[in-house]
Design a protein around this motif. Sequence first.
Motif, PDB file in Angstrom:
ATOM      1  N   THR A  88      31.174 -53.325  20.425  1.00  0.00           N
ATOM      2  CA  THR A  88      32.556 -53.320  19.967  1.00  0.00           C
ATOM      3  C   THR A  88      32.555 -53.005  18.479  1.00  0.00           C
ATOM      4  N   ALA A  89      33.737 -52.840  17.919  1.00  0.00           N
ATOM      5  CA  ALA A  89      33.831 -52.535  16.489  1.00  0.00           C
ATOM      6  C   ALA A  89      33.220 -53.648  15.645  1.00  0.00           C
ATOM      7  N   THR A  90      33.363 -54.902  16.059  1.00  0.00           N
ATOM      8  CA  THR A  90      32.835 -56.021  15.273  1.00  0.00           C
ATOM      9  C   THR A  90      31.363 -56.295  15.585  1.00  0.00           C
ATOM     10  N   ASN A  91      30.867 -55.891  16.743  1.00  0.00           N
ATOM     11  CA  ASN A  91      29.491 -56.198  17.135  1.00  0.00           C
ATOM     12  C   ASN A  91      28.542 -55.018  16.972  1.00  0.00           C
ATOM     13  N   THR A  92      29.009 -53.904  16.405  1.00  0.00           N
ATOM     14  CA  THR A  92      28.170 -52.707  16.302  1.00  0.00           C
ATOM     15  C   THR A  92      27.845 -52.402  14.847  1.00  0.00           C
ATOM     16  N   ILE A  93      26.562 -52.174  14.589  1.00  0.00           N
ATOM     17  CA  ILE A  93      26.102 -51.749  13.261  1.00  0.00           C
ATOM     18  C   ILE A  93      25.565 -50.327  13.420  1.00  0.00           C
ATOM     19  N   LEU A  94      26.088 -49.387  12.648  1.00  0.00           N
ATOM     20  CA  LEU A  94      25.585 -48.019  12.669  1.00  0.00           C
ATOM     21  C   LEU A  94      24.420 -47.934  11.697  1.00  0.00           C
ATOM     22  N   HIS A  95      23.243 -47.500  12.202  1.00  0.00           N
ATOM     23  CA  HIS A  95      22.037 -47.504  11.387  1.00  0.00           C
ATOM     24  C   HIS A  95      21.162 -46.302  11.747  1.00  0.00           C
ATOM     25  N   ASN A  96      20.854 -45.459  10.766  1.00  0.00           N
ATOM     26  CA  ASN A  96      19.990 -44.287  10.966  1.00  0.00           C
ATOM     27  C   ASN A  96      20.435 -43.429  12.155  1.00  0.00           C
ATOM     28  N   GLY A  97      21.709 -43.194  12.290  1.00  0.00           N
ATOM     29  CA  GLY A  97      22.229 -42.344  13.364  1.00  0.00           C
ATOM     30  C   GLY A  97      22.298 -43.023  14.717  1.00  0.00           C
TER      31      GLY A  97
END
Length: 191
Positions: A153-162
């Motif tokens: 979800t938007a609160t549970n997702t971390i975008l990292h290195n693509g």
Amino acid sequence: MDCCGDFAATAVGGKGLNGTSMALNGNGDNMTPTIYQVSSLTRSEIARLFGNVRITQSGCWKWIGVTRRGYSRISFRNEKVAVHRLFFAWLVQAIPRGVGRSIPQLDHLCRNRSCVNPAHLELVSMLENIARSEGKTALSVRNNQCLKGHDFTATNTILHNGGRLCRICRNERQRTHRKAPRAARRAQLCA
């Protein structure tokens, strides 16, 4: 089944080929694809193309000639071209030019790379074509949960290195990592 007969005879003098060539511009710009136009195909060109096509029960026009990574290839009018692009440009519509990620791609709706049937092809962007595929990247994009089943979800997702990381799983890993060294240090002091 050989499909060169009546279809090839009626296709002569058809609407012609207006598509993107795989060749490069002769002006020194080696990054820009050129457009070539063919007003019509000769009977011998049509016979040569359809001589390498077999119609399957699923309706695919299977290319039995040379392939590269499963995709049909042919040397046509002094250029190496993908046959599915040639058929699409000749029988459906011109393939617009593009550079880099904006180069239009043909998605095989039948999932058969050797199929050259223009009815089984759709002109899409590179990102759309990747998203529709069955590769690791596409499956990851379509997956809405992490390996442990937490929703992205938007609160549970971390975008990292693509890529995406689950915040819950990352926090759990960090807690475990921080606790492990303390316990190991305590064990050494008590010994």
